[in-house]
Structures are given as structure tokens and as C-alpha cells.
Motif scaffolding. Structure first.
Motif, PDB file in Angstrom:
ATOM      1  N   ARG A 266     102.290  44.987  26.231  1.00 31.49           N
ATOM      2  CA  ARG A 266     101.487  43.774  26.372  1.00 31.49           C
ATOM      3  C   ARG A 266     100.382  43.973  27.400  1.00 31.49           C
ATOM      4  NH1 ARG A 266     104.955  38.414  26.648  1.00 31.49           N
ATOM      5  NH2 ARG A 266     103.033  37.620  25.682  1.00 31.49           N
ATOM      6  N   ALA A 267      99.250  43.360  27.125  1.00 34.07           N
ATOM      7  CA  ALA A 267      98.075  43.486  27.987  1.00 34.07           C
ATOM      8  C   ALA A 267      98.154  42.510  29.147  1.00 34.07           C
ATOM      9  CB  ALA A 267      96.809  43.244  27.186  1.00 34.07           C
ATOM     10  N   VAL A 268      97.777  42.990  30.338  1.00 34.77           N
ATOM     11  CA  VAL A 268      97.883  42.170  31.544  1.00 34.77           C
ATOM     12  C   VAL A 268      96.562  41.995  32.266  1.00 34.77           C
ATOM     13  CG1 VAL A 268     100.300  42.793  31.889  1.00 34.77           C
ATOM     14  CG2 VAL A 268      98.508  44.156  32.998  1.00 34.77           C
ATOM     15  N   GLY A 269      95.512  42.713  31.859  1.00 33.37           N
ATOM     16  CA  GLY A 269      94.241  42.576  32.570  1.00 33.37           C
ATOM     17  C   GLY A 269      93.208  43.558  32.058  1.00 33.37           C
ATOM     18  N   GLY A 270      92.107  43.644  32.797  1.00 36.46           N
ATOM     19  CA  GLY A 270      91.022  44.539  32.424  1.00 36.46           C
ATOM     20  C   GLY A 270      90.441  45.240  33.630  1.00 36.46           C
ATOM     21  N   ILE A 271      89.825  46.380  33.381  1.00 31.06           N
ATOM     22  CA  ILE A 271      89.182  47.148  34.439  1.00 31.06           C
ATOM     23  C   ILE A 271      88.087  47.978  33.783  1.00 31.06           C
ATOM     24  CG2 ILE A 271      90.653  49.213  34.256  1.00 31.06           C
ATOM     25  CD1 ILE A 271      90.662  49.290  37.354  1.00 31.06           C
ATOM     26  N   GLY A 272      87.095  48.371  34.558  1.00 30.48           N
ATOM     27  CA  GLY A 272      86.068  49.205  33.958  1.00 30.48           C
ATOM     28  C   GLY A 272      84.860  49.380  34.838  1.00 30.48           C
ATOM     29  N   PHE A 273      83.842  49.954  34.247  1.00 37.37           N
ATOM     30  CA  PHE A 273      82.602  50.270  34.947  1.00 37.37           C
ATOM     31  C   PHE A 273      81.503  49.307  34.518  1.00 37.37           C
ATOM     32  CE2 PHE A 273      85.024  54.194  34.399  1.00 37.37           C
ATOM     33  CZ  PHE A 273      85.112  54.641  35.700  1.00 37.37           C
ATOM     34  N   HIS A 274      80.530  49.149  35.393  1.00 37.45           N
ATOM     35  CA  HIS A 274      79.390  48.304  35.076  1.00 37.45           C
ATOM     36  C   HIS A 274      78.272  49.096  34.404  1.00 37.45           C
ATOM     37  CE1 HIS A 274      80.331  44.693  37.898  1.00 37.45           C
ATOM     38  NE2 HIS A 274      81.439  45.282  37.474  1.00 37.45           N
ATOM     39  N   GLY A 275      78.538  50.325  34.058  1.00 36.51           N
ATOM     40  CA  GLY A 275      77.555  51.175  33.400  1.00 36.51           C
ATOM     41  C   GLY A 275      77.773  52.621  33.772  1.00 36.51           C
ATOM     42  N   VAL A 276      76.934  53.492  33.250  1.00 31.67           N
ATOM     43  CA  VAL A 276      77.041  54.919  33.530  1.00 31.67           C
ATOM     44  C   VAL A 276      76.662  55.186  34.985  1.00 31.67           C
ATOM     45  CG1 VAL A 276      76.518  55.508  31.136  1.00 31.67           C
ATOM     46  CG2 VAL A 276      74.669  55.373  32.803  1.00 31.67           C
ATOM     47  N   GLU A 279      71.478  57.798  39.209  1.00 33.41           N
ATOM     48  CA  GLU A 279      70.876  59.107  39.507  1.00 33.41           C
ATOM     49  C   GLU A 279      71.465  59.752  40.751  1.00 33.41           C
ATOM     50  OE1 GLU A 279      68.570  55.796  41.390  1.00 33.41           O
ATOM     51  OE2 GLU A 279      69.312  56.248  39.356  1.00 33.41           O
ATOM     52  N   GLU A 280      72.171  58.977  41.551  1.00 33.20           N
ATOM     53  CA  GLU A 280      72.829  59.534  42.727  1.00 33.20           C
ATOM     54  C   GLU A 280      74.339  59.699  42.510  1.00 33.20           C
ATOM     55  OE1 GLU A 280      71.763  57.575  46.380  1.00 33.20           O
ATOM     56  OE2 GLU A 280      69.731  57.174  45.690  1.00 33.20           O
ATOM     57  N   ASP A 281      74.749  59.697  41.243  1.00 32.64           N
ATOM     58  CA  ASP A 281      76.157  59.920  40.861  1.00 32.64           C
ATOM     59  C   ASP A 281      77.086  58.846  41.421  1.00 32.64           C
ATOM     60  OD1 ASP A 281      75.331  62.214  39.550  1.00 32.64           O
ATOM     61  OD2 ASP A 281      75.796  63.524  41.229  1.00 32.64           O
ATOM     62  N   ARG A 282      76.619  57.598  41.406  1.00 32.61           N
ATOM     63  CA  ARG A 282      77.421  56.470  41.858  1.00 32.61           C
ATOM     64  C   ARG A 282      77.708  55.560  40.661  1.00 32.61           C
ATOM     65  NH1 ARG A 282      73.361  54.279  46.374  1.00 32.61           N
ATOM     66  NH2 ARG A 282      72.203  54.153  44.402  1.00 32.61           N
ATOM     67  N   ALA A 283      78.903  54.984  40.654  1.00 31.68           N
ATOM     68  CA  ALA A 283      79.272  54.054  39.588  1.00 31.68           C
ATOM     69  C   ALA A 283      80.009  52.864  40.192  1.00 31.68           C
ATOM     70  CB  ALA A 283      80.142  54.737  38.541  1.00 31.68           C
ATOM     71  N   GLU A 284      79.794  51.704  39.595  1.00 31.34           N
ATOM     72  CA  GLU A 284      80.444  50.489  40.071  1.00 31.34           C
ATOM     73  C   GLU A 284      81.636  50.156  39.199  1.00 31.34           C
ATOM     74  OE1 GLU A 284      79.501  45.764  41.083  1.00 31.34           O
ATOM     75  OE2 GLU A 284      77.913  47.076  40.292  1.00 31.34           O
ATOM     76  N   VAL A 285      82.723  49.703  39.814  1.00 28.58           N
ATOM     77  CA  VAL A 285      83.926  49.315  39.085  1.00 28.58           C
ATOM     78  C   VAL A 285      84.220  47.832  39.322  1.00 28.58           C
ATOM     79  CG1 VAL A 285      84.956  51.612  39.176  1.00 28.58           C
ATOM     80  CG2 VAL A 285      85.411  49.994  41.021  1.00 28.58           C
ATOM     81  N   LEU A 306      91.948  54.876  37.486  1.00 28.64           N
ATOM     82  CA  LEU A 306      90.567  54.963  37.006  1.00 28.64           C
ATOM     83  C   LEU A 306      89.703  55.736  37.996  1.00 28.64           C
ATOM     84  CD1 LEU A 306      88.668  53.954  34.720  1.00 28.64           C
ATOM     85  CD2 LEU A 306      88.042  52.076  36.250  1.00 28.64           C
ATOM     86  N   SER A 307      89.915  55.500  39.283  1.00 24.38           N
ATOM     87  CA  SER A 307      89.122  56.181  40.304  1.00 24.38           C
ATOM     88  C   SER A 307      89.387  57.675  40.297  1.00 24.38           C
ATOM     89  CB  SER A 307      89.446  55.598  41.683  1.00 24.38           C
ATOM     90  OG  SER A 307      89.142  54.224  41.739  1.00 24.38           O
ATOM     91  N   GLU A 308      90.629  58.059  40.177  1.00 22.45           N
ATOM     92  CA  GLU A 308      90.957  59.474  40.169  1.00 22.45           C
ATOM     93  C   GLU A 308      90.382  60.166  38.941  1.00 22.45           C
ATOM     94  OE1 GLU A 308      95.188  59.473  40.640  1.00 22.45           O
ATOM     95  OE2 GLU A 308      95.075  59.000  42.796  1.00 22.45           O
ATOM     96  N   TRP A 309      90.414  59.465  37.817  1.00 18.71           N
ATOM     97  CA  TRP A 309      89.808  60.039  36.606  1.00 18.71           C
ATOM     98  C   TRP A 309      88.304  60.237  36.801  1.00 18.71           C
ATOM     99  CZ3 TRP A 309      85.901  58.089  33.546  1.00 18.71           C
ATOM    100  CH2 TRP A 309      85.651  58.784  32.358  1.00 18.71           C
ATOM    101  N   ALA A 310      87.625  59.230  37.320  1.00 23.45           N
ATOM    102  CA  ALA A 310      86.176  59.296  37.464  1.00 23.45           C
ATOM    103  C   ALA A 310      85.745  60.321  38.506  1.00 23.45           C
ATOM    104  CB  ALA A 310      85.628  57.918  37.825  1.00 23.45           C
ATOM    105  N   LEU A 311      86.432  60.339  39.650  1.00 23.14           N
ATOM    106  CA  LEU A 311      86.013  61.226  40.735  1.00 23.14           C
ATOM    107  C   LEU A 311      86.369  62.682  40.479  1.00 23.14           C
ATOM    108  CD1 LEU A 311      86.919  58.906  43.735  1.00 23.14           C
ATOM    109  CD2 LEU A 311      84.611  59.536  42.958  1.00 23.14           C
ATOM    110  N   ALA A 312      87.176  62.929  39.459  1.00 24.61           N
ATOM    111  CA  ALA A 312      87.467  64.309  39.074  1.00 24.61           C
ATOM    112  C   ALA A 312      86.337  64.903  38.233  1.00 24.61           C
ATOM    113  CB  ALA A 312      88.782  64.371  38.298  1.00 24.61           C
ATOM    114  N   ARG A 313      85.394  64.066  37.797  1.00 22.14           N
ATOM    115  CA  ARG A 313      84.273  64.531  36.987  1.00 22.14           C
ATOM    116  C   ARG A 313      83.165  65.084  37.877  1.00 22.14           C
ATOM    117  NH1 ARG A 313      83.796  61.969  31.742  1.00 22.14           N
ATOM    118  NH2 ARG A 313      81.527  62.095  32.027  1.00 22.14           N
ATOM    119  N   ASP A 314      82.297  65.871  37.271  1.00 15.30           N
ATOM    120  CA  ASP A 314      81.180  66.449  38.015  1.00 15.30           C
ATOM    121  C   ASP A 314      80.038  65.449  38.226  1.00 15.30           C
ATOM    122  OD1 ASP A 314      82.477  68.894  38.156  1.00 15.30           O
ATOM    123  OD2 ASP A 314      81.542  69.650  36.313  1.00 15.30           O
TER     124      ASP A 314
END
Length: 367
Positions: A266-276, A279-285, A306-314
Motif C-alpha cells: 500500500r502507498a503511504v506518500g510521495g517523494i521526488g525531485f523538482h527537476g533535473v 548546471e552546478e549539479d544540484r537538485a531539489e527534493v 533517494l539521496s543515496e541513489w542520487a548522490l552516487a551518480r556523477d
């Protein structure tokens, strides 16, 4: 929301079989299938191979590779018999999709290593539609499947493709088979099944454009929600996904995810990014939970995963979240997930230069 499942597979296969039967007496082996290097007969066999392979992946719950088997068409099988093979393998995939639990995922390489029953249904339908088109092109036939079937495929496994007014021609363009007046031709392409990020008690399940449109319209997005869900933040985020998809700027891994409990699906909530990332490799969650799910650590677990997944990227060096000053629970979630308040100068720049609402505080986590 219109399901993507056995009914769509059967509809696609029935349409293909009806067309192919009109030319079953012609030579398929000596005719090239449209732009493919294969003959029409080889392409027809390929349709059946894909359908049974997808059924095998789901039925066998394969998680790391394709199940090592293949079908062989008996020597002497004519074109009419081959059409029966396509119908049979299509029926097997349709039955498998109908009996596979929603949370089951099986291996498929593109692009995140797996797909659920809806993804396999969409891929199966795509194989039928596109390769029937190829055979029809080789044999000089006119073929156009139902627009709704094409839209089903596009909104499930082509989330990165800007929709057009003609779903069939958009699908042909997206697979390198056609042209659209406002887009450059494609020479390489792949479809995209939704990304799922595992956490301890949850899975973070990527929301497709089809699910986002349904959530925005007040539906469930195809998820089974606990009482009170989805919450307003999830619905708002789904609207952002729907707008990005319509504009052709949606990138599925930088969209939104629904938080699904492993224990009951069952679904309990949502999470995600506000976009790609910028240019300085920053993302908003951003994140939210259905009220009845709060106080269990779900938001912290999801934000950490989610943070660990994202920060493991280049392409990501920093994540940040804007949290209301009065929302102490959300601030605590950010802190427990490894985020810290930015210094006063950075926050002031965000207010002055970027128009950040002064009712919000900035939290950040570096890779």
C-alpha cells in the motif's frame, strides 16, 4: 486510470492477426520487413519470441537475467500457423500479466534493470504494434492500430518523449520508424520502464506519465493507498510530472516516486525531485506522507534512500530541500536523512537571487 494489461495485449494481437491473415498466402521469407534487416517471416517469429519471453520473465520471477529458453517454430509451419503462434504467445502473456501481483518485478535491461506487469504489458503491445507495422510496410499493406493503444504504450514506457496530437505517428517517430514535422529523425532509441529504488520497509516507485495524469485528476495513479491518500503534496507533484511530460522535458529518474510499503503493497506518500540537476549539479527534493502514515520513520527512510541513489551518480553533487519554518517534523526528517541547514549567506542568496519564499528554510546534503 485505464489499466495496461491483458486486455490491451489481446487487442493488439487480435488486430495484428486479422491483418496478417489477409496476406497469409504471400511470400514472407523473401520480403524485407520495412526498414528492418529481417524478412517479414523472421519479424513475425520475433513477435512471438518476445511475447513468450516476457511471459517467462514474469511467470518465473526472473530478477537478474533473461530466463534461458527460446521457442522454435516447427519446420514446415506456414504463415497461417505462424499467426497462430503469435496469438498463442500473446494469450500466454496476457494471462501471465493478469495473474501477476502488482508489486512483482522481473528483469528487463532497459534502462533500470526491471519492469512490473504493466511494463511488460506495454512492451508486449509495443512489439506487436511496431513489428506488425514493419511487416505491413514490407508487404505494402496499410496498418494503423487504435490510438488509445499507442497512447497506453507512450505514457508507460516512453515517458521521455513529448506527446503529439497523433499517438501512432509519435510512437513510430519515437522508435525510429517515422517522421514528425517539428522533430529530428531518430536513429537510436530505447524505451524506459519506471525506476524503483529499494529501501528497508519501502520501495520508491517511479510514477509514469499515465499515473501522474490520473493522480492529477483525482485518481489513485494505479496504486493502492492507505486511508487519506494520496496527500495534497503528492497530487501537486504529479501535476508537475504531467506538465513536464507534455512539454517533453520530463526525465523519469528526476521525477516523482510513490512510497509503497513492502509489507502490504500500500502507498503511504510521495517523494521526488523538482527537476533535473542544474548546471552546478544540484537538485531539489520534496516529500510528503499521508497523515495516517506519519510518525513511523517512512519519510526519513525514503529521503535517505533517494539521496543515496542520487548522490552516487556523477551528475549530482548536492541535494537541497526547502522546508517551512513552522514544519518541525519535516525539518527533523531532513536532519535524520543527513541534511543540514545551509549557512545564512547561502540562504540569503536564495531569498534575494532566486526568489525563495522567506517562510522556507534551506537544508542541504552533499555527496
Amino acid at each position: 486510470m485505464r489499466d495496461m494489461g491483458g486486455d490491451q495485449i489481446e487487442e493488439a494481437v487480435a488486430g495484428a492477426a486479422a491483418l496478417l491473415r489477409t496476406v497469409a498466402g504471400r511470400d514472407w521469407e523473401g520480403v524485407r520487413a520495412g526498414r528492418l534487416e529481417w524478412s517479414c517471416r523472421t519479424t513475425a517469429i520475433h513477435i512471438a519470441e518476445d511475447l513468450i519471453a516476457y511471459a517467462g520473465q514474469l511467470a518465473g520471477r526472473a530478477t537478474t537475467a533473461y530466463v534461458p529458453f527460446e521457442i522454435v517454430v516447427e519446420d514446415g509451419t506456414d504463415n497461417a500457423g505462424l499467426i497462430e503462434v503469435i496469438e498463442t504467445t500473446g494469450a500466454l502473456l496476457a494471462a501471465t500479466v493478469r495473474t501477476t501481483p502488482r508489486e512483482t518485478r522481473a528483469f528487463h535491461p532497459y534502462p533500470f534493470g526491471g519492469a512490473n506487469r504493466e511494463g511488460f504489458a506495454a512492451m508486449g503491445v509495443a512489439e506487436v504494434l511496431l513489428h506488425t507495422h514493419d511487416i505491413a510496410a514490407g508487404l505494402g499493406l496499410s496498418y494503423e492500430p487504435p490510438a488509445e493503444l499507442c497512447q497506453d504504450v507512450l505514457t508507460r514506457i516512453f515517458p521521455h518523449v513529448r506527446p503529439g496530437p497523433d499517438h501512432w505517428r509519435t510512437l513510430l517517430w519515437a522508435t525510429g520508424r517515422g517522421e514528425l514535422p517539428d522533430r529530428a529523425p531518430l536513429t537510436e532509441w530505447r524505451w524506459n520502464n519506471n525506476l524503483v529504488i529499494p529501501a528497508e520497509r519501502l520501495t520508491l516507485q517511479g510514477v509514469t506519465p499515465a499515473a501522474a495524469a490520473d493522480l492529477t485528476a483525482g485518481g489513485t495513479g494505479g496504486f493502492e493507498w492507505i486511508e487519506g491518500g494520496p496527500f495534497e503534496g503528492t497530487v501537486s507533484a504529479a501535476g508537475m510530472v504531467a506538465k513536464a511530460y507534455a512539454a517533453g522535458t520530463h526525465r523519469p529518474e528526476w521525477g516523482m516516486f510513490v512510497l509503497v510499503r513492502r509489507e502490504d503493497g500500500r502507498a503511504v506518500g510521495g517523494i521526488g525531485f523538482h527537476g533535473v540537476p542544474d548546471e552546478e549539479d544540484r537538485a531539489e527534493v520534496g516529500y510528503d506522507l499521508v497523515e495516517s502514515a506519519r510518525g513511523n520513520g517512512y519519510a526519513t527512510e525514503a529521503l535517505r534512500a533517494l539521496s543515496e541513489w542520487a548522490l552516487a551518480r556523477d551528475d549530482v553533487k548536492l541535494l537541497f530541500a526547502a522546508v517551512e519554518r513552522a514544519n518541525t517534523p519535516s525539518q527533523n526528517v531532513a536532519a535524520r536523512a543527513g541534511f543540514a541547514r545551509v549557512d545564512a549567506d547561502v540562504e540569503e542568496d536564495a531569498y534575494e537571487l532566486h526568489g525563495l519564499d522567506r517562510s522556507l528554510q534551506l537544508y542541504a546534503r552533499e555527496g
